[in-house]
Design a protein around this motif. Sequence first.
Motif, PDB file in Angstrom:
ATOM      1  N   ILE A  24       0.888  -1.163  -0.151  1.00  0.00           N
ATOM      2  CA  ILE A  24      -0.079   0.086  -0.052  1.00  0.00           C
ATOM      3  C   ILE A  24       0.987   1.069   0.032  1.00  0.00           C
ATOM      4  O   ILE A  24       2.092   1.043   0.601  1.00  0.00           O
ATOM      5  N   GLY A  25       0.112   2.372  -0.512  1.00  0.00           N
ATOM      6  CA  GLY A  25       0.847   3.574  -0.599  1.00  0.00           C
ATOM      7  C   GLY A  25       0.076   4.615  -1.252  1.00  0.00           C
ATOM      8  O   GLY A  25      -0.926   4.170  -2.103  1.00  0.00           O
ATOM      9  N   PRO A  84      -8.028  -4.324  -7.320  1.00  0.00           N
ATOM     10  CA  PRO A  84      -9.008  -5.193  -7.586  1.00  0.00           C
ATOM     11  C   PRO A  84     -10.396  -4.802  -7.343  1.00  0.00           C
ATOM     12  O   PRO A  84     -11.244  -5.201  -8.090  1.00  0.00           O
ATOM     13  N   THR A  85     -10.369  -3.951  -6.364  1.00  0.00           N
ATOM     14  CA  THR A  85     -11.726  -3.493  -6.039  1.00  0.00           C
ATOM     15  C   THR A  85     -12.034  -1.993  -6.094  1.00  0.00           C
ATOM     16  O   THR A  85     -13.389  -1.784  -5.509  1.00  0.00           O
ATOM     17  N   LEU A 135      -1.171  -8.006  -3.326  1.00  0.00           N
ATOM     18  CA  LEU A 135      -2.328  -7.137  -3.368  1.00  0.00           C
ATOM     19  C   LEU A 135      -1.745  -5.694  -3.276  1.00  0.00           C
ATOM     20  O   LEU A 135      -1.415  -5.159  -1.992  1.00  0.00           O
ATOM     21  N   SER A 136      -2.183  -4.870  -4.239  1.00  0.00           N
ATOM     22  CA  SER A 136      -1.754  -3.409  -4.138  1.00  0.00           C
ATOM     23  C   SER A 136      -3.350  -2.790  -4.158  1.00  0.00           C
ATOM     24  O   SER A 136      -4.152  -2.959  -5.047  1.00  0.00           O
ATOM     25  N   SER A 137      -3.441  -1.953  -2.891  1.00  0.00           N
ATOM     26  CA  SER A 137      -4.998  -1.495  -3.083  1.00  0.00           C
ATOM     27  C   SER A 137      -4.791   0.025  -2.168  1.00  0.00           C
ATOM     28  O   SER A 137      -3.932  -0.069  -1.321  1.00  0.00           O
ATOM     29  N   HIS A 138      -5.731   0.804  -2.370  1.00  0.00           N
ATOM     30  CA  HIS A 138      -5.934   1.758  -1.542  1.00  0.00           C
ATOM     31  C   HIS A 138      -7.198   1.717  -0.495  1.00  0.00           C
ATOM     32  O   HIS A 138      -7.722   2.197   0.423  1.00  0.00           O
ATOM     33  N   GLY A 190       4.848   4.340  -6.037  1.00  0.00           N
ATOM     34  CA  GLY A 190       5.546   3.218  -6.836  1.00  0.00           C
ATOM     35  C   GLY A 190       5.213   1.744  -6.616  1.00  0.00           C
ATOM     36  O   GLY A 190       5.906   0.828  -7.137  1.00  0.00           O
ATOM     37  N   LYS A 191       3.767   1.655  -6.325  1.00  0.00           N
ATOM     38  CA  LYS A 191       3.454   0.543  -6.363  1.00  0.00           C
ATOM     39  C   LYS A 191       3.334  -0.238  -7.874  1.00  0.00           C
ATOM     40  O   LYS A 191       3.838  -1.480  -7.881  1.00  0.00           O
ATOM     41  N   THR A 192       2.551   0.454  -8.690  1.00  0.00           N
ATOM     42  CA  THR A 192       2.326   0.012  -9.990  1.00  0.00           C
ATOM     43  C   THR A 192       3.750  -0.339 -10.758  1.00  0.00           C
ATOM     44  O   THR A 192       4.019  -1.355 -11.400  1.00  0.00           O
ATOM     45  N   THR A 193       4.850   0.620 -10.516  1.00  0.00           N
ATOM     46  CA  THR A 193       6.027   0.296 -11.103  1.00  0.00           C
ATOM     47  C   THR A 193       6.610  -0.895 -10.427  1.00  0.00           C
ATOM     48  O   THR A 193       7.244  -1.589 -11.277  1.00  0.00           O
TER      49      THR A 193
END
Lengths: 306, 287
Positions: free
Chosen positions: A41-42, A165-166, A193-196, A47-50
């Motif tokens: 998370i961030g 994803p959500t 899992l990268s998420s806000h 830089g998460k998607t990178t």
Amino acid sequence: MAEAIAVKNLTKVYGGTLKDRVPAVDNISFTVSEGEIFGFIGPNGAGKTTTIKILLGLLFPTSGEAQVLGMPAGDIETKRRISYLPESPYFYEHMTGAEVIDFYCRLFRMGAAERKKKTEELLERVGLAEDGHRTLRQYSKGMLQRIGIAQALINDPDLLFLDEPTSGLDPIAHKDITELIASLGKQGKTVFLSSHQLGDVETVCDRVAIIHRGKIVKIGTLEDLLRAGRTVITFAKAGSDLVEEVKPHAERVSADGELVRVYVESEEDVHSVLDAARGKATLVSVLPQRQTLEDLFVEIVREVRK
Amino acid sequence: MIIWSIAKTTVGDALRKKVLQIFLVVAIGLIIISLSFSQTLSFSSRAGSSTDIMLVKSFGLGLMAVAAWLISLVMGVSLIPQEIERRTIYTILAKPVKRYEFIVGKYLGAVLTLAINVAIMGIVFIAVCVFKAMGAEQPPTPEESGLAIVGMQQVGLFDWNMVWGVIMIFLQFTVLTSVILFFSVFLTPTVNFFMGLGIYIVGVMAPLTETLSSKESQLHPVLKAFYRVIHTIVPNFDKFNVTNTLLHPETHIESMARYTGIVTLYALFYSLLMMLLAIIVFRKKEV
């Protein structure tokens, strides 16, 4: 437990003029164990998607190493065992839901019978069995996200990269997908899992890393990160000297009419405050407060920004 | 299988592009309208002659070339950038798809789209030529009239030369598509559009660049060298321009089949070269 992902001193600097060259990912290191649901998370642009794109071999690191399932990131054979759901995925709009899944099955060189079976099975699994014949142009955002999840499950992957994803889903779709992620974890899959949606991360993840401006500022199990919860002690009919007495043991003291609230960090301080207040006020309540991931995230990001 | 799947998806996507559909419909419409052209451009559909038919053939071949050029350019410039912009490339390259398979699939899809469009225009064009020939008044033979009339030929219903013409147009634009595909790996669609346009114009003017770079040329040696380089690296699109040869029997190519074979090999060679370069650049392309 073996490592599904191993990142060591990874740095990514995008091209541009020398002045603009700010690292998107700045010398980060972390590992993700097999079977773990790992939250990444961030804030936006952290830089998460990178990082995910480097792990998939879509971007190349400026320096450092990234390994996925024991092989260098981007290895073609490893891609048979991983999958990716990008943020707001887009698929060819002229195709039907079933055709899209069939197309992605072909990319795994599946035969006609296997593709047909897989397509039916996946559409059923993501709740689109009735809509498989409709073109994606007619799909809602939630339905597209479900197709995205379906394409990510084609190869029964050992490791899934899920980027937001959500995001933008209605509550039902949101719940379905969160449950699906949790069920993947129970099946022994590794999920990155990268998420806000920090509530989701807190619900499903075993471990979390917080990334800010390309650097990992906190990493650990939720238990470790959120353990340091505070306790709120409320007194009534407090004498005027109470506030001064408890201040050395408290993080913060607030007075609201007749009530005085004392916020303390450690168990030791709880006892000290209670001792100090004995005979000087009426104890109303002692409430331990568990810190949420959102509290932690906001606190860390604000601290770093200072 | 992977290449074919990507190619099929590219065709499906391209055929639904409104702008390409408009080019095709306008071209077909104009080819049909050319039925009413006559030698005097008096728009009489009946009073035809071999010269009228030649006018229809010349117009049709030229129009098809323009339409194919626009289709190839507009489709080609967005081949790779659109996949990145729409993020479809992420889910594809995250699967066990080799980068070369993606490039070859996209090119094959573009060539198939071009083939479908040229074939549709070609069928309409040849039908129009046949229809025009059916309605044409046959000129008297020299035996009948006792005179050989310049420019007047006996009109056959089906002219195989027109099929060669259509094939040449297709081959020409497979080469242009390969050039545009190569540039689409690293250029934005707008820049690529003008790059493709420029390369096509220079390629069509190959006889001129050849003359300017020849020993007989009066130009400064540096300029001559410059034109020599241009002439060598830019595809020679003039090779595919056989309209005049097909329409004027006096400039007839000795063996059309042999010439087509040579030009096909040239197109194949150039397209493969461009694809190879595209693959090399795309291997290290960040998406």
